[in-house]
Design an enzyme around this catalytic site. Sequence first.
Site, short mmCIF file in Angstrom:
data_model
loop_
_atom_site.label_atom_id
_atom_site.label_comp_id
_atom_site.label_asym_id
_atom_site.label_seq_id
_atom_site.Cartn_x
_atom_site.Cartn_y
_atom_site.Cartn_z
N HIS A 96 30.27 10.21 90.07
CA HIS A 96 30.21 11.60 90.51
C HIS A 96 29.54 11.71 91.88
O HIS A 96 28.65 10.93 92.20
CB HIS A 96 29.43 12.45 89.52
CG HIS A 96 29.92 12.35 88.11
ND1 HIS A 96 31.20 12.70 87.74
CD2 HIS A 96 29.30 11.95 86.97
CE1 HIS A 96 31.35 12.51 86.43
NE2 HIS A 96 30.21 12.06 85.95
N GLU A 114 23.46 13.61 85.86
CA GLU A 114 23.47 13.91 84.43
C GLU A 114 22.53 12.98 83.68
O GLU A 114 21.97 12.03 84.25
CB GLU A 114 24.89 13.77 83.87
CG GLU A 114 25.46 12.37 83.99
CD GLU A 114 26.95 12.32 83.66
OE1 GLU A 114 27.29 11.84 82.57
OE2 GLU A 114 27.76 12.76 84.49
N HIS A 171 29.72 4.63 85.77
CA HIS A 171 29.31 4.71 84.37
C HIS A 171 30.50 5.06 83.48
O HIS A 171 31.54 5.54 83.95
CB HIS A 171 28.22 5.77 84.18
CG HIS A 171 28.69 7.16 84.52
ND1 HIS A 171 28.73 7.63 85.81
CD2 HIS A 171 29.17 8.17 83.75
CE1 HIS A 171 29.18 8.86 85.82
NE2 HIS A 171 29.47 9.22 84.58
N ARG A 191 37.60 9.12 89.05
CA ARG A 191 37.95 8.06 88.10
C ARG A 191 38.18 6.75 88.86
O ARG A 191 38.96 6.70 89.81
CB ARG A 191 39.20 8.48 87.32
CG ARG A 191 39.41 7.76 86.00
CD ARG A 191 40.60 8.32 85.24
NE ARG A 191 40.34 9.66 84.74
CZ ARG A 191 41.15 10.69 84.90
NH1 ARG A 191 42.28 10.55 85.57
NH2 ARG A 191 40.85 11.87 84.41
#
Length: 314
Positions: A96, A114, A171, A191
């Site tokens: 991200h 996150e 991740h 992705r």
Amino acid sequence: MNQPIFLEPVFQERIWGGTKLKELFQYDIPSEHTGECWAISAHPNGQSIVSSGAYQGLKLGELWSQHPELFRSSSSVFPLLTKLLDASDDLSVQVHPDDEYAGKHENGELGKTECWYIVDAEPGAEIIYGIEATTKEELVRMIREGKWNQLLTKVPVKAGDFFYVPSGTVHALGKGIVVLETQQSSDTTYRVYDYDRRDAQGNLRDLHLEKAIDVTTVPQSYVPVSYTVSEEESLKKTSFVSNSFFTVEKWEVSGQAKAAEQAKYTLFSVIEGSGELHHQDSSYPLKKGTHFIAPVDFGAFTLSGELTMIVAHE
């Protein structure tokens, strides 16, 4: 209005989803490929709905904009998003962007830092966290040559583990894992690798390699989170992370626990057990899968029962 704000979640179907959100939390899920429960969300791609009280029926984003006095935040948008994810299959390997990159390339969207609390994990479950490449050039070469086993770092997990995943970290959740995720309110994912899977129409899913390489932090490696534990009467608090994005804790209640007034509006998610929230002259039932916000100036309150909650604020 000085009442807890209880929320109805929104569910998202995913190619890797399953049925554990129903099995573990008794949610009424839309299909056997339900991957995500957006439990506390004001993101346009899936907004929680206030389920009771004076603001019943409002979307969380509407509540945020119409009643800023409940939150007293400097953020222009509700900055956090609480999810439950059921990884019945491996998720794609992804990364991200941070706020600056997302703001420039994704129409002003927030970046996405996150963290994960592992609610449930099957024996042998693993996540991907970090890469073995030590330079961008090596990263590009290993991606182009498809050396995924050599590139990606795998980490075994079990229920109760916690992982902090800053933007720029490569991740993926592995199959057999259910997590509660606290994140910035963003739906931007680049992705990197998807195991050459095809969707229901037989198409390979899109990759976003150029942007992924742009935002990936190199070098990067997995470093376990160090956390602190404090115990008061009937309340055990584990402090996992506290930074400019969010503060995340685990509260474990056994019996009757008094909680002091929180400095900021606070998000609560019950992940185990049941009990009650006692506030002023009212009591509210709490069960596994309940999510609510205590607004600013909520004041002191009492929790009773046997329950575990993930608690977060900006």
